[in-house]
Write an enzyme that holds these catalytic residues in place. Sequence first.
Site, PDB file in Angstrom:
ATOM      1  N   PRO A   1       0.816  -1.234   0.000  1.00 46.25           N
ATOM      2  CA  PRO A   1       0.000   0.000   0.000  1.00 46.25           C
ATOM      3  C   PRO A   1       0.842   1.273   0.000  1.00 46.25           C
ATOM      4  O   PRO A   1       1.743   1.430   0.819  1.00 46.25           O
ATOM      5  CB  PRO A   1      -0.803  -0.126   1.297  1.00 46.25           C
ATOM      6  CG  PRO A   1      -0.839  -1.581   1.603  1.00 46.25           C
ATOM      7  CD  PRO A   1       0.488  -2.113   1.117  1.00 46.25           C
ATOM      8  N   GLU A   2       0.564   2.132  -0.964  1.00 39.26           N
ATOM      9  CA  GLU A   2       1.216   3.436  -1.060  1.00 39.26           C
ATOM     10  C   GLU A   2       0.145   4.513  -0.875  1.00 39.26           C
ATOM     11  O   GLU A   2      -0.999   4.180  -0.581  1.00 39.26           O
ATOM     12  CB  GLU A   2       1.917   3.564  -2.416  1.00 39.26           C
ATOM     13  CG  GLU A   2       2.955   2.464  -2.648  1.00 39.26           C
ATOM     14  CD  GLU A   2       3.707   2.633  -3.973  1.00 39.26           C
ATOM     15  OE1 GLU A   2       3.891   3.762  -4.437  1.00 39.26           O
ATOM     16  OE2 GLU A   2       4.105   1.597  -4.545  1.00 39.26           O
TER      17      GLU A   2
ATOM     18  N   LYS B   1       1.973   7.156   4.054  1.00 35.94           N
ATOM     19  CA  LYS B   1       1.353   5.831   4.108  1.00 35.94           C
ATOM     20  C   LYS B   1       0.728   5.545   5.471  1.00 35.94           C
ATOM     21  O   LYS B   1       0.357   4.407   5.743  1.00 35.94           O
ATOM     22  CB  LYS B   1       2.406   4.766   3.787  1.00 35.94           C
ATOM     23  CG  LYS B   1       3.110   4.972   2.446  1.00 35.94           C
ATOM     24  CD  LYS B   1       4.189   3.906   2.276  1.00 35.94           C
ATOM     25  CE  LYS B   1       5.114   4.226   1.120  1.00 35.94           C
ATOM     26  NZ  LYS B   1       6.249   3.303   1.065  1.00 35.94           N
TER      27      LYS B   1
ATOM     28  N   ARG C   1       0.837 -10.716   5.633  1.00 38.20           N
ATOM     29  CA  ARG C   1       2.262 -10.890   5.949  1.00 38.20           C
ATOM     30  C   ARG C   1       2.703 -10.235   7.252  1.00 38.20           C
ATOM     31  O   ARG C   1       3.864 -10.321   7.643  1.00 38.20           O
ATOM     32  CB  ARG C   1       3.107 -10.405   4.771  1.00 38.20           C
ATOM     33  CG  ARG C   1       2.840 -11.295   3.543  1.00 38.20           C
ATOM     34  CD  ARG C   1       3.831 -11.095   2.447  1.00 38.20           C
ATOM     35  NE  ARG C   1       5.185 -11.339   2.869  1.00 38.20           N
ATOM     36  CZ  ARG C   1       6.244 -11.044   2.138  1.00 38.20           C
ATOM     37  NH1 ARG C   1       6.087 -10.499   0.954  1.00 38.20           N
ATOM     38  NH2 ARG C   1       7.465 -11.283   2.575  1.00 38.20           N
TER      39      ARG C   1
ATOM     40  N   ARG D   1      15.325  -1.851  -4.368  1.00 35.55           N
ATOM     41  CA  ARG D   1      14.047  -2.282  -4.926  1.00 35.55           C
ATOM     42  C   ARG D   1      14.170  -2.414  -6.436  1.00 35.55           C
ATOM     43  O   ARG D   1      14.980  -1.743  -7.062  1.00 35.55           O
ATOM     44  CB  ARG D   1      12.940  -1.254  -4.603  1.00 35.55           C
ATOM     45  CG  ARG D   1      12.820  -0.915  -3.134  1.00 35.55           C
ATOM     46  CD  ARG D   1      12.346  -2.082  -2.292  1.00 35.55           C
ATOM     47  NE  ARG D   1      11.044  -2.570  -2.725  1.00 35.55           N
ATOM     48  CZ  ARG D   1       9.878  -2.047  -2.335  1.00 35.55           C
ATOM     49  NH1 ARG D   1       9.862  -1.026  -1.508  1.00 35.55           N
ATOM     50  NH2 ARG D   1       8.741  -2.553  -2.763  1.00 35.55           N
TER      51      ARG D   1
END
Length: 265
Positions: free
Chosen positions: A2-3, A59, A112, A250
């Site tokens: 989620p951003e 976020k 997670r 990333r």
Amino acid sequence: MPELPDVETFKRYLDATSLYQRIADVEVRSAYVLKGISGKELARRLKGRRFESTRRHGKHLFARTDGGTWLRLHFGMTGSLRYFKGEEKAPPHTRVLFVFAKDYRLAFDDQRKFGQVGLLEDVDEFLRKRALGPDALEIDLAEFKENLAKHRGAVKSILMNQRLIAGIGNIYADEILFQASIHPATQIACLGDKHINRLFAAMRHVLGKATDYRADVNRMPMSWLLWQRGKGGTCPRCGRELKSSKIGGRTAWFCTHCQKGASSG
Ligand SMILES: [Zn+2]
């Protein structure tokens, strides 16, 4: 993961479903996501209260109760919210369940378990302690330039640095750079004013539009990169195969034809 657009969508969802209802109980199914508070204490401090308003920064999502305390939610990699009626089954990875008096529930679901749930008294103090930069949809061009000028490194790492600008992660950083036609590995110091202006405009456009589409990829235009990110993906603009490389730890996806380093284009 989620951003900003996802978390803004969760905010609107919480606003539309869960405000002004008395909290009858808080069920903690995994204390692992709790930060700085026990399940017992969380329940004790929220029971009998109502969520009255919400606030998002980057976020992070905060929900203020009528007692003045704020619930803090961070969605980690797989966090989300779901509101449902008591007789329905809770989502499979429910970690914390807010049970409202009329038997509706709000689940914090997080497969997670990188998400975080906590309580705090002062949001601004929290943001200061975390040294979070201004929200990516609130920062203005002058401050954007100023924050970028203070740092060195690849433009993509800078965009994802929450201390400079809060809210952008891997997927939207790639999208913003694609739409600004800037190669993600370009050193920030090599970007001239024209490029920075274009980057800023692309950031506002991408995050604003993605929020309008409720962060649902299926609603986003086919001209966007995010449809194609991944092995074998092709550039929506020129059709060439996308390339990837590790930038700031990333995986970045980009088109070497359409996205240039400032020096080369
Ligand atoms: Zn291309």
